[in-house]
Design a protein around this motif. Sequence first.
Motif, PDB file in Angstrom:
ATOM      1  N   LEU A 201      43.119  35.804  35.176  1.00 28.37           N
ATOM      2  CA  LEU A 201      43.925  35.906  36.194  1.00 28.37           C
ATOM      3  C   LEU A 201      42.894  37.120  37.077  1.00 28.37           C
ATOM      4  O   LEU A 201      42.344  37.554  36.360  1.00 28.37           O
ATOM      5  CB  LEU A 201      44.998  36.747  36.288  1.00 28.37           C
ATOM      6  N   VAL A 203      43.600  39.525  40.748  1.00 29.72           N
ATOM      7  CA  VAL A 203      44.231  39.691  41.942  1.00 29.72           C
ATOM      8  C   VAL A 203      43.549  40.226  43.334  1.00 29.72           C
ATOM      9  O   VAL A 203      42.402  41.975  43.010  1.00 29.72           O
ATOM     10  CB  VAL A 203      45.401  40.454  41.840  1.00 29.72           C
ATOM     11  N   VAL A 232      43.662  31.318  38.523  1.00 31.99           N
ATOM     12  CA  VAL A 232      44.060  31.624  39.047  1.00 31.99           C
ATOM     13  C   VAL A 232      43.748  32.876  40.092  1.00 31.99           C
ATOM     14  O   VAL A 232      43.397  33.940  39.066  1.00 31.99           O
ATOM     15  CB  VAL A 232      45.230  31.837  39.441  1.00 31.99           C
ATOM     16  N   ALA A 234      45.343  35.697  42.970  1.00 36.95           N
ATOM     17  CA  ALA A 234      46.523  35.416  44.125  1.00 36.95           C
ATOM     18  C   ALA A 234      45.800  36.501  45.103  1.00 36.95           C
ATOM     19  O   ALA A 234      44.580  37.817  45.222  1.00 36.95           O
ATOM     20  CB  ALA A 234      46.963  36.755  43.273  1.00 36.95           C
ATOM     21  N   SER A 236      44.999  36.662  49.575  1.00 42.80           N
ATOM     22  CA  SER A 236      44.500  36.149  50.448  1.00 42.80           C
ATOM     23  C   SER A 236      43.525  36.178  51.527  1.00 42.80           C
ATOM     24  O   SER A 236      43.271  38.043  51.041  1.00 42.80           O
ATOM     25  CB  SER A 236      45.762  35.929  51.582  1.00 42.80           C
ATOM     26  N   LEU A 257      45.564  31.563  44.952  1.00 41.02           N
ATOM     27  CA  LEU A 257      47.437  31.164  45.501  1.00 41.02           C
ATOM     28  C   LEU A 257      48.080  31.779  46.491  1.00 41.02           C
ATOM     29  O   LEU A 257      48.957  31.367  46.988  1.00 41.02           O
ATOM     30  CB  LEU A 257      47.887  31.808  43.862  1.00 41.02           C
ATOM     31  N   HIS A 259      48.602  34.742  49.219  1.00 41.33           N
ATOM     32  CA  HIS A 259      49.148  35.639  49.123  1.00 41.33           C
ATOM     33  C   HIS A 259      50.480  36.266  47.990  1.00 41.33           C
ATOM     34  O   HIS A 259      51.302  35.298  48.334  1.00 41.33           O
ATOM     35  CB  HIS A 259      49.720  36.862  49.980  1.00 41.33           C
ATOM     36  N   ARG A 260      50.588  37.272  47.359  1.00 48.94           N
ATOM     37  CA  ARG A 260      51.821  36.852  46.093  1.00 48.94           C
ATOM     38  C   ARG A 260      52.582  38.163  46.288  1.00 48.94           C
ATOM     39  O   ARG A 260      51.541  39.491  46.205  1.00 48.94           O
ATOM     40  CB  ARG A 260      50.803  36.525  44.456  1.00 48.94           C
ATOM     41  N   THR A 261      53.800  38.564  45.897  1.00 45.34           N
ATOM     42  CA  THR A 261      54.585  39.925  45.738  1.00 45.34           C
ATOM     43  C   THR A 261      54.581  39.839  43.894  1.00 45.34           C
ATOM     44  O   THR A 261      55.697  40.392  43.798  1.00 45.34           O
ATOM     45  CB  THR A 261      55.725  40.084  46.523  1.00 45.34           C
ATOM     46  N   VAL A 263      52.613  39.702  41.266  1.00 44.03           N
ATOM     47  CA  VAL A 263      52.193  40.579  40.614  1.00 44.03           C
ATOM     48  C   VAL A 263      52.146  40.820  39.002  1.00 44.03           C
ATOM     49  O   VAL A 263      51.304  40.040  37.969  1.00 44.03           O
ATOM     50  CB  VAL A 263      50.769  40.956  41.081  1.00 44.03           C
ATOM     51  N   LEU A 266      52.322  37.467  37.079  1.00 43.17           N
ATOM     52  CA  LEU A 266      51.255  36.729  36.722  1.00 43.17           C
ATOM     53  C   LEU A 266      50.222  37.581  35.609  1.00 43.17           C
ATOM     54  O   LEU A 266      50.270  36.872  34.391  1.00 43.17           O
ATOM     55  CB  LEU A 266      50.640  37.096  38.032  1.00 43.17           C
TER      56      LEU A 266
END
Length: 388
Positions: A201, A203, A232, A234, A236, A257, A259-261, A263, A266
């Motif tokens: 991962l 981010v 992956v 996460a 943008s 992925l 934008h993710r909320t 985390v 994940l």
Amino acid sequence: MTDATSPARWSGTVVLLLASSTGGVGQHVRSVARGLTAAGASVLVCGPAATQDQFDFNGVGARFTPVEIPASPTPADSRAVAALRRALAAETVQVVHAHGLRAGLVAALARPAAPVVVTWHNAVLAGGLRGQLSRLAERIVARSVRVALGASTDLVARAAALGAADARFAPVAAPPLPAPRRRRAAVRAEFGVAADQPLILSVGRLHPQKRYDVLVDAAARWRVRIPPPVVVVAGSGPAYLQLAARISAARAPVTLLGHRTDVADLLAGADVAVVTSDWEARQLFAQEALRAGVPLVATAVGGLPELVGDAALLVPAGDVDAVDAAVRCLLDDASLRADLARRGTERAATWPDEEDTVAALVALYMEVAPDHAGPATPDADTPSTGRR
């Protein structure tokens, strides 16, 4: 946080100014706004309207006034300066605290009567005309502010070298993540990760500074591992199309992925976390990974070495071979992963938290605007930030 760092009450008005942000700076300003409001301050956040939409500063007790500061210097900066002056004219302000070089420049050009504090969150990495303009802005900001705060010690040194009369280290604490809402197996199932497959991962914003091209090139080599890891990312940002094309061309096992909320979820599903940036101060994802006990591979740049110590595998920036070797080392050694997980959580426990950050800022505001300090919290012993 200990009683020794409990923030005093401070009844003044502070303006928190930020430029365009979709990540760490906006999260930090929201955290600070929440803490200062709880400490008794009146907080006005000024920044692009999009930052209010994303971070909801009103939701933590602050007021918000739009001041459109784009990510790069443009002629529109004059409009941002005028908008900030109008906002300041409508308030009795004790401190203006700008976050980031772009916001710092607007604050310096606005010449407010109140003392200006600027937190330097990022180093200038750009070349060409943009880099020249940014370095000019650095000099203007360093020489114009009452106090320059650096999120890492290299930023403190940079501000001092450029003429800041008072430059200090002010570590930025990552806001704590909520507890995971999904079990590890459910997170991994979302990405089709088998029980014996590693999940890697990262981010962060999809920006050239993050050097996700290095991660993609390393991941392309892992395609032949048995079983192949799933990677992956996460986030943008402007590098999405270039990265998607690179992933396709290299046939790398990487999924962007967006934008993710989630985390925290994940991280609960991940086996290894990776940071490949050219520079970072105290990157929020690196803090989140160590807090969650996820073994981390990170570049030895900026403030990352002082942040993680020996609780992560550090590699040179831009080195695909080094990232490849470090990740393979972790994937092949379960005991090393467990050791890094333990060291990571122990290291994270030594970091200042959000309350410590707010306590230090209240002490600073009381120092630069002493006539507006409220009564101290009973039994509180707020330390001076000191001069460096």
